[in-house]
Design a protein around this motif. Structure first.
Motif, PDB file in Angstrom:
ATOM      1  N   ASN A  18       0.818  -1.226   0.000  1.00  0.00           N
ATOM      2  CA  ASN A  18       0.000   0.000   0.000  1.00  0.00           C
ATOM      3  C   ASN A  18       0.847   1.270   0.000  1.00  0.00           C
ATOM      4  OD1 ASN A  18      -2.446  -1.515   0.158  1.00  0.00           O
ATOM      5  ND2 ASN A  18      -2.145  -1.746   2.367  1.00  0.00           N
ATOM      6  N   GLY A  19       1.822   1.286  -0.885  1.00  0.00           N
ATOM      7  CA  GLY A  19       2.656   2.471  -1.039  1.00  0.00           C
ATOM      8  C   GLY A  19       3.902   2.497  -0.171  1.00  0.00           C
ATOM      9  N   PHE A  20       4.013   1.562   0.767  1.00  0.00           N
ATOM     10  CA  PHE A  20       5.192   1.487   1.638  1.00  0.00           C
ATOM     11  C   PHE A  20       6.084   0.346   1.182  1.00  0.00           C
ATOM     12  CE2 PHE A  20       7.192  -0.715   5.262  1.00  0.00           C
ATOM     13  CZ  PHE A  20       8.067   0.287   5.665  1.00  0.00           C
ATOM     14  N   PHE A  21       7.351   0.644   0.962  1.00  0.00           N
ATOM     15  CA  PHE A  21       8.298  -0.372   0.530  1.00  0.00           C
ATOM     16  C   PHE A  21       8.976  -0.999   1.751  1.00  0.00           C
ATOM     17  CE2 PHE A  21       7.819   1.724  -3.520  1.00  0.00           C
ATOM     18  CZ  PHE A  21       7.982   0.680  -4.432  1.00  0.00           C
ATOM     19  N   ALA A  22       8.597  -2.244   2.068  1.00  0.00           N
ATOM     20  CA  ALA A  22       9.260  -2.969   3.148  1.00  0.00           C
ATOM     21  C   ALA A  22      10.649  -3.412   2.711  1.00  0.00           C
ATOM     22  CB  ALA A  22       8.425  -4.171   3.559  1.00  0.00           C
ATOM     23  N   VAL A  23      10.797  -3.699   1.411  1.00  0.00           N
ATOM     24  CA  VAL A  23      12.085  -4.011   0.794  1.00  0.00           C
ATOM     25  C   VAL A  23      12.147  -3.233  -0.509  1.00  0.00           C
ATOM     26  CG1 VAL A  23      13.408  -5.800  -0.397  1.00  0.00           C
ATOM     27  CG2 VAL A  23      12.377  -6.294   1.820  1.00  0.00           C
ATOM     28  N   ARG A  24      13.265  -2.534  -0.738  1.00  0.00           N
ATOM     29  CA  ARG A  24      13.354  -1.675  -1.926  1.00  0.00           C
ATOM     30  C   ARG A  24      14.678  -1.901  -2.656  1.00  0.00           C
ATOM     31  NH1 ARG A  24      11.282   3.531  -3.505  1.00  0.00           N
ATOM     32  NH2 ARG A  24      10.229   3.764  -1.496  1.00  0.00           N
ATOM     33  N   ALA A  37      24.022 -14.518   7.686  1.00  0.00           N
ATOM     34  CA  ALA A  37      23.007 -13.951   8.573  1.00  0.00           C
ATOM     35  C   ALA A  37      22.536 -12.603   8.048  1.00  0.00           C
ATOM     36  CB  ALA A  37      23.563 -13.785   9.983  1.00  0.00           C
ATOM     37  N   VAL A  38      21.247 -12.337   8.212  1.00  0.00           N
ATOM     38  CA  VAL A  38      20.671 -11.027   7.920  1.00  0.00           C
ATOM     39  C   VAL A  38      20.242 -10.417   9.239  1.00  0.00           C
ATOM     40  CG1 VAL A  38      18.847  -9.752   6.729  1.00  0.00           C
ATOM     41  CG2 VAL A  38      19.875 -11.753   5.637  1.00  0.00           C
ATOM     42  N   ILE A  39      20.769  -9.231   9.531  1.00  0.00           N
ATOM     43  CA  ILE A  39      20.461  -8.563  10.793  1.00  0.00           C
ATOM     44  C   ILE A  39      19.981  -7.146  10.502  1.00  0.00           C
ATOM     45  CG2 ILE A  39      22.219  -9.935  11.981  1.00  0.00           C
ATOM     46  CD1 ILE A  39      23.972  -7.399  12.086  1.00  0.00           C
ATOM     47  N   GLY A  40      19.503  -6.480  11.557  1.00  0.00           N
ATOM     48  CA  GLY A  40      19.036  -5.113  11.427  1.00  0.00           C
ATOM     49  C   GLY A  40      18.026  -4.807  12.505  1.00  0.00           C
ATOM     50  N   PRO A  41      17.770  -3.515  12.757  1.00  0.00           N
ATOM     51  CA  PRO A  41      16.786  -3.137  13.772  1.00  0.00           C
ATOM     52  C   PRO A  41      15.377  -3.556  13.355  1.00  0.00           C
ATOM     53  CG  PRO A  41      17.477  -1.223  12.511  1.00  0.00           C
ATOM     54  CD  PRO A  41      18.372  -2.342  12.100  1.00  0.00           C
ATOM     55  N   ASN A  42      14.453  -3.536  14.299  1.00  0.00           N
ATOM     56  CA  ASN A  42      13.072  -3.865  13.976  1.00  0.00           C
ATOM     57  C   ASN A  42      12.553  -2.963  12.867  1.00  0.00           C
ATOM     58  OD1 ASN A  42      13.002  -5.803  15.985  1.00  0.00           O
ATOM     59  ND2 ASN A  42      12.181  -4.412  17.525  1.00  0.00           N
ATOM     60  N   GLY A  43      11.812  -3.546  11.939  1.00  0.00           N
ATOM     61  CA  GLY A  43      11.273  -2.780  10.826  1.00  0.00           C
ATOM     62  C   GLY A  43      12.248  -2.576   9.686  1.00  0.00           C
ATOM     63  N   ALA A  44      13.392  -3.262   9.719  1.00  0.00           N
ATOM     64  CA  ALA A  44      14.417  -3.059   8.694  1.00  0.00           C
ATOM     65  C   ALA A  44      14.098  -3.759   7.383  1.00  0.00           C
ATOM     66  CB  ALA A  44      15.771  -3.531   9.205  1.00  0.00           C
ATOM     67  N   THR A  48      10.746  -9.590   5.680  1.00  0.00           N
ATOM     68  CA  THR A  48      10.151  -9.481   4.343  1.00  0.00           C
ATOM     69  C   THR A  48      11.086 -10.046   3.295  1.00  0.00           C
ATOM     70  OG1 THR A  48       8.887  -7.512   4.997  1.00  0.00           O
ATOM     71  CG2 THR A  48       9.169  -7.907   2.636  1.00  0.00           C
ATOM     72  N   LEU A  49      12.375  -9.724   3.386  1.00  0.00           N
ATOM     73  CA  LEU A  49      13.348 -10.303   2.450  1.00  0.00           C
ATOM     74  C   LEU A  49      13.356 -11.817   2.570  1.00  0.00           C
ATOM     75  CD1 LEU A  49      15.699 -10.081   0.435  1.00  0.00           C
ATOM     76  CD2 LEU A  49      17.249  -9.852   2.406  1.00  0.00           C
ATOM     77  N   PHE A  50      13.340 -12.303   3.788  1.00  0.00           N
ATOM     78  CA  PHE A  50      13.320 -13.737   4.051  1.00  0.00           C
ATOM     79  C   PHE A  50      12.075 -14.374   3.418  1.00  0.00           C
ATOM     80  CE2 PHE A  50      13.146 -17.533   6.731  1.00  0.00           C
ATOM     81  CZ  PHE A  50      14.484 -17.838   6.899  1.00  0.00           C
ATOM     82  N   ASN A  51      10.922 -13.735   3.602  1.00  0.00           N
ATOM     83  CA  ASN A  51       9.680 -14.248   3.035  1.00  0.00           C
ATOM     84  C   ASN A  51       9.685 -14.231   1.511  1.00  0.00           C
ATOM     85  OD1 ASN A  51       8.507 -14.793   5.513  1.00  0.00           O
ATOM     86  ND2 ASN A  51       7.489 -12.803   5.661  1.00  0.00           N
ATOM     87  N   ARG A 224      15.665   0.153   6.919  1.00  0.00           N
ATOM     88  CA  ARG A 224      14.615   0.777   6.103  1.00  0.00           C
ATOM     89  C   ARG A 224      14.440   0.092   4.758  1.00  0.00           C
ATOM     90  NH1 ARG A 224      17.488   5.569   7.558  1.00  0.00           N
ATOM     91  NH2 ARG A 224      16.648   6.551   9.435  1.00  0.00           N
ATOM     92  N   GLY A 225      14.496  -1.231   4.749  1.00  0.00           N
ATOM     93  CA  GLY A 225      14.203  -1.991   3.545  1.00  0.00           C
ATOM     94  C   GLY A 225      15.340  -2.086   2.552  1.00  0.00           C
ATOM     95  N   GLN A 226      16.516  -1.590   2.917  1.00  0.00           N
ATOM     96  CA  GLN A 226      17.651  -1.629   2.000  1.00  0.00           C
ATOM     97  C   GLN A 226      18.891  -2.179   2.709  1.00  0.00           C
ATOM     98  OE1 GLN A 226      17.411   2.637   0.766  1.00  0.00           O
ATOM     99  NE2 GLN A 226      17.049   1.817  -1.286  1.00  0.00           N
ATOM    100  N   VAL A 227      19.857  -2.619   1.911  1.00  0.00           N
ATOM    101  CA  VAL A 227      21.105  -3.150   2.469  1.00  0.00           C
ATOM    102  C   VAL A 227      22.019  -1.982   2.820  1.00  0.00           C
ATOM    103  CG1 VAL A 227      23.172  -4.500   1.992  1.00  0.00           C
ATOM    104  CG2 VAL A 227      20.942  -5.324   1.210  1.00  0.00           C
ATOM    105  N   LEU A 228      22.403  -1.929   4.104  1.00  0.00           N
ATOM    106  CA  LEU A 228      23.305  -0.881   4.573  1.00  0.00           C
ATOM    107  C   LEU A 228      24.757  -1.326   4.500  1.00  0.00           C
ATOM    108  CD1 LEU A 228      23.838   1.845   6.035  1.00  0.00           C
ATOM    109  CD2 LEU A 228      23.516   0.610   8.202  1.00  0.00           C
ATOM    110  N   ALA A 229      25.013  -2.584   4.839  1.00  0.00           N
ATOM    111  CA  ALA A 229      26.397  -3.071   4.878  1.00  0.00           C
ATOM    112  C   ALA A 229      26.397  -4.580   4.719  1.00  0.00           C
ATOM    113  CB  ALA A 229      27.065  -2.679   6.187  1.00  0.00           C
ATOM    114  N   GLU A 230      27.550  -5.102   4.285  1.00  0.00           N
ATOM    115  CA  GLU A 230      27.704  -6.550   4.184  1.00  0.00           C
ATOM    116  C   GLU A 230      29.178  -6.892   4.365  1.00  0.00           C
ATOM    117  OE1 GLU A 230      25.196  -9.104   1.550  1.00  0.00           O
ATOM    118  OE2 GLU A 230      27.111  -9.417   0.519  1.00  0.00           O
TER     119      GLU A 230
END
Length: 252
Positions: A18-24, A37-44, A48-51, A224-230
């Motif tokens: 509905n207009g919000f990108f959970a993964v972008r 491993a995929v990590i990040g704060p809640n809502g990151a 969704t990526l896993f799903n 925020r739905g994007q990869v910050l670091a790896e």
């Protein structure tokens, strides 16, 4: 690098609600034979990526590859047949069956065989030996005849791992395997996951950073739905932007 060197790959993957990108526009590569491993704060956007990767959700944009082949349009069942197993999705504990029966059922399902409440697996004696071996391996032999529904939460998680391994997946995806576990169970499950990772590819979403540091050779940090670091745990944990994301968005 050979494209098949990646067990799973996401290209410009997005999921909109509905207009919000959970993964972008996420590019993600799960190297064959790695513990990632995929990590990040809640809502990151981790779950969704896993799903998306496990086909629990369909992407809004982008593509998913398995062993170099586009599988974007495949469903969960088709991915399972390709050897991609998600623990909660495939290895659910059946509370009304015994611990042994849960393992037997998983062994039969993994080989496309039928299962009968009356006959159990008596017509497949080789699988009876395999079930015994799995029960011993996961420390469940003494509880083999107990109803799965009567197990403690930690023991149920161990049984889930046993039934997942019974399916003989080549790619294993675990969504927060340590959630709700006490320290003793965390140590046990960490060891089991490390053992299960031998000879296969593992992706886990996990909040316990001690576990991540012990298990993962590669870590992807999402915000925020994007990869910050790896990179390795040492590399990503030393980055100021990663620390800022956790301290500023841990409850976001």
């Amino acid at each position: 690098m050979d494209r098949a060197a990646h067990a799973l790959e996401a290209r410009s993957l997005s999921r909109e609600f509905n207009g919000f990108f959970a993964v972008r526009d996420v590019d993600f590569r799960l190297r064959r034979g790695s513990m990632h491993a995929v990590i990040g704060p809640n809502g990151a956007g981790k779950t969704t990526l896993f799903n998306l990767l496990t086909k629990y959700l369909a992407p809004s944009h982008g593509s998913i590859l398995h062993e170099g082949e586009d599988v974007t349009r495949l469903g969960m069942a088709a991915m399972a047949k390709r050897g991609v197993a998600r623990s909660f999705q495939i290895s659910a504990v059946f509370s009304g069956l015994s611990v042994r029966e849960n393992v037997e059922l998983a062994l039969l399902r993994g080989r496309g065989l039928g299962w009968s409440l009356l006959g159990r697996i008596s017509s497949h004696p080789a699988l009876i030996d395999e079930a015994d071996a799995l029960l011993r391996r996961f420390g469940l032999s003494e509880q083999a005849d107990a109803l799965a529904g009567n197990l403690s939460y930690g023991r149920k998680r161990v049984l889930e791992l046993a039934t997942t391994l019974a399916l003989e997946p080549s790619v294993l995806l675990l969504d927060e395997p340590m959630a709700g576990l006490g320290r003793e169970d965390i140590e046990r499950v960490t060891g089991l996951i490390r053992e299960m990772g031998e000879g296969r590819t593992v992706l886990l979403v996990e909040h316990n950073m001690k576990v991540v540091a012990e298990l993962a050779d590669t870590i992807t940090v999402m915000v925020r739905g994007q990869v910050l670091a790896e990179g390795t745990y040492e590399a990503v944990s030393s980055r100021p932007d990663v620390m800022a994301a956790y301290t500023g968005e841990a409850h976001g």
